[in-house]
Design a protein around this motif. Structure first.
Motif, PDB file in Angstrom:
ATOM      1  N   THR A 263       0.880  -1.133   0.016  1.00 46.61           N
ATOM      2  CA  THR A 263      -0.142  -0.158  -0.122  1.00 46.61           C
ATOM      3  C   THR A 263       0.738   1.123  -0.031  1.00 46.61           C
ATOM      4  O   THR A 263       2.073   1.288   0.258  1.00 46.61           O
ATOM      5  N   CYS A 264       0.241   2.417  -0.368  1.00 47.57           N
ATOM      6  CA  CYS A 264       1.067   3.587  -0.058  1.00 47.57           C
ATOM      7  C   CYS A 264       0.793   4.238   1.433  1.00 47.57           C
ATOM      8  O   CYS A 264       0.241   3.230   2.177  1.00 47.57           O
ATOM      9  N   PHE A 284       2.846  -1.561   4.481  1.00 46.46           N
ATOM     10  CA  PHE A 284       2.689  -0.272   4.433  1.00 46.46           C
ATOM     11  C   PHE A 284       3.860   0.354   4.974  1.00 46.46           C
ATOM     12  O   PHE A 284       4.636  -0.145   5.770  1.00 46.46           O
ATOM     13  N   PRO A 285       4.275   1.623   4.357  1.00 52.95           N
ATOM     14  CA  PRO A 285       5.486   2.340   5.119  1.00 52.95           C
ATOM     15  C   PRO A 285       4.830   3.193   6.152  1.00 52.95           C
ATOM     16  O   PRO A 285       3.678   3.910   6.247  1.00 52.95           O
ATOM     17  N   GLY A 291      10.101   4.848   6.520  1.00 54.95           N
ATOM     18  CA  GLY A 291       9.412   4.525   5.365  1.00 54.95           C
ATOM     19  C   GLY A 291       9.471   3.457   4.589  1.00 54.95           C
ATOM     20  O   GLY A 291       8.715   3.431   3.307  1.00 54.95           O
ATOM     21  N   VAL A 292      10.169   2.537   4.954  1.00 57.87           N
ATOM     22  CA  VAL A 292      10.122   1.110   4.244  1.00 57.87           C
ATOM     23  C   VAL A 292       8.839   0.424   4.601  1.00 57.87           C
ATOM     24  O   VAL A 292       8.549   0.051   5.437  1.00 57.87           O
ATOM     25  N   GLN A 401       9.092  11.187  19.416  1.00 60.46           N
ATOM     26  CA  GLN A 401      10.307  11.168  18.578  1.00 60.46           C
ATOM     27  C   GLN A 401       9.955  11.413  17.308  1.00 60.46           C
ATOM     28  O   GLN A 401       9.233  11.324  16.698  1.00 60.46           O
ATOM     29  N   PRO A 402      11.263  12.211  16.753  1.00 56.91           N
ATOM     30  CA  PRO A 402      11.111  12.916  15.318  1.00 56.91           C
ATOM     31  C   PRO A 402      11.477  11.457  14.453  1.00 56.91           C
ATOM     32  O   PRO A 402      11.847  10.344  14.920  1.00 56.91           O
ATOM     33  N   ALA A 403      10.823  11.535  13.281  1.00 59.91           N
ATOM     34  CA  ALA A 403      10.743  10.432  12.312  1.00 59.91           C
ATOM     35  C   ALA A 403      12.136  10.054  11.838  1.00 59.91           C
ATOM     36  O   ALA A 403      13.078  11.159  11.927  1.00 59.91           O
ATOM     37  N   LEU A 404      12.614   8.834  11.771  1.00 60.31           N
ATOM     38  CA  LEU A 404      13.740   8.672  11.174  1.00 60.31           C
ATOM     39  C   LEU A 404      14.443   9.159  10.168  1.00 60.31           C
ATOM     40  O   LEU A 404      15.541   9.532   9.760  1.00 60.31           O
ATOM     41  N   THR A 405      13.411   9.238   9.049  1.00 61.72           N
ATOM     42  CA  THR A 405      13.864   9.922   7.751  1.00 61.72           C
ATOM     43  C   THR A 405      13.922  11.297   7.829  1.00 61.72           C
ATOM     44  O   THR A 405      14.267  12.044   7.071  1.00 61.72           O
ATOM     45  N   ALA A 406      13.521  12.059   8.981  1.00 58.05           N
ATOM     46  CA  ALA A 406      13.690  13.678   9.047  1.00 58.05           C
ATOM     47  C   ALA A 406      15.160  13.933   9.273  1.00 58.05           C
ATOM     48  O   ALA A 406      15.929  13.480   9.678  1.00 58.05           O
TER      49      ALA A 406
END
Length: 406
Positions: A263-264, A284-285, A291-292, A401-406
């Motif tokens: 899914t998106c 899902f991400p 986001g994986v 917590q901030p997103a790991l991708t941030a």
């Protein structure tokens, strides 16, 4: 202009995810028809007790059944029926009774089924634990006097079944797994060692670092052949070797079904806003992490995914599709084994390379933190109620917590 909330939403799957999807569709404002199709004859029920209270004979089925919310009282349930195919272009699903149902919106909630070992040998005496019928059949076997039980797989279900079997007084319970420690995949070595010690102290035996190459017996299993050729005597075998996504009915529609349904970030499937997926079949991400896309087989996921997917689907069907926030749940799981509990918040599997004891000791109550790039991404408590409460205190911190991708 808002489109009328009429038409039909088909929910393919009648377990917890299907029920929560139906309820959340109503909560999101859908007033049209909702048809839920489930292959079991029962209304949705709670599955975690199957490997514990139900297997131990402490919980009747009536205590497992969910009570649908009043807003979903008009939902149409077609139970004992299986979805066998779908034409997403024509917006129709086919059932195993030969009928076909058109839809305006589709919810994929068909979940998982147990993976089975493909080894030579008899099938009788070999069990899985996924449905009420599975648990009832296995309980009948475990209560046979003198039963020798081999559990293949030292994950959540395998360890829970082993603990329940010992609690029932089964004289020999052996857990087989190719990994060197129980539950080392999701939890890492520190808690894997602690779990091994606790299970052994309570009478569970282990054959670790080896797989199963076959089963002995003629009409029913009498032994489990390990990878080194040795044989474990067995009257009952429980196969707990993972799950397979129920996605075959979606084949031929150009979807990514390599591990569940891709899914998106809004839980929509294949770029089709009229199709969403919920529960452990959805890959899902998670915007909270990297986001994986991943599947998550925790108890909280059917409810979390249903809330988000229902909003996304109704927004499309009613013509109000706007800025929907990406799906970003905080996974939660627990597992009761013997007289102790594992309680987790977050995603420990993402932080297994940096595991730190936050409180306590592995030989007693312990709280463990999992980190990625120095950031706490998950906590797991092992022990009694105090340890579980300790894990819960970290929930707010993990949510902030901030997103790991941030």
């Amino acid at each position: 202009m808002t489109a009328p909330t009429s038409g039909r939403v088909v929910v393919a799957g009648g377990s917890m995810g299907g029920l929560r999807a139906a309820e959340q569709l109503r909560a999101a404002g859908w007033t049209g028809t909702i048809t839920v199709i489930g292959d079991e004859p029962h209304m949705p029920y709670n599955r975690p007790p199957l490997s514990k209270e139900v297997l131990a004979g402490k919980a009747p089925f009536e205590s497992l059944a969910f009570t649908p919310k009043a807003a979903a009282a008009d939902v149409e349930w077609r139970l004992g029926t299986k979805v066998v195919a779908a034409d997403l272009d024509r917006r129709v699903v086919a059932l195993d009774d030969g009928s076909a149902i058109p839809y305006d919106g589709l919810v994929v909630a068909t979940g998982m089924r147990p993976r089975r070992l493909r080894c030579p040998g008899p099938l009788t005496g070999r069990h899985t634990v996924r449905t009420l019928a599975d648990a009832q059949g296995l309980r009948d076997e475990l209560t046979r006097p003198g039963a020798r039980v081999v559990v293949v797989g030292a994950g959540f279900i395998g360890c829970e079944v082993a603990a329940t079997a010992v609690g029932l007084g089964v004289r020999e319970v052996t857990v087989v797994d190719p990994f060197p420690l129980p539950m080392v995949g999701p939890l890492g070595e520190l808690l894997g060692r602690a779990l091994l010690k606790r299970h052994e102290e309570r009478g569970v035996r282990f054959a670790l670092g080896t797989g199963v190459s076959g089963f002995e017996g003629e009409d029913r299993v009498t032994g489990v052949v390990l990878g080194d050729g040795s044989v474990l005597p067995a009257d009952v075998v429980v196969e707990s070797v993972g799950s397979v996504a129920n996605t075959e009915w979606l084949e031929g529609n150009g979807l990514d079904l390599s591990d569940g349904v891709l899914t998106c970030e809004r839980l929509r499937v294949g770029g089709r806003p009229e199709v969403v997926a919920v529960g452990d079949v959805a890959r899902f991400p998670n915007a909270r992490y990297d986001g994986v896309p991943r599947r998550v087989e925790h108890w909280s996921i059917p409810t979390d995914t249903a809330k988000h997917a229902a909003k996304a689907l109704v927004a499309h069907l009613t013509g109000t599709d706007g800025e929907l926030a990406p799906f970003a749940p905080l996974p939660t799981f627990w597992s009761d084994q013997h007289d102790f509990r594992l309680q987790s918040f977050g995603a420990p599997v993402l932080g297994k390379d940096d595991v730190r004891i936050l409180d306590g000791d592995p030989d007693g109550d312990v709280l463990v933190g999992y980190h990625t790039a120095g950031q706490l991404v998950g906590v797991v408590a092992l022990g009694g109620q105090a340890a579980a409460m300790g894990a819960a205190r970290y929930r707010a911190q993990l949510l902030k917590q901030p997103a790991l991708t941030a």
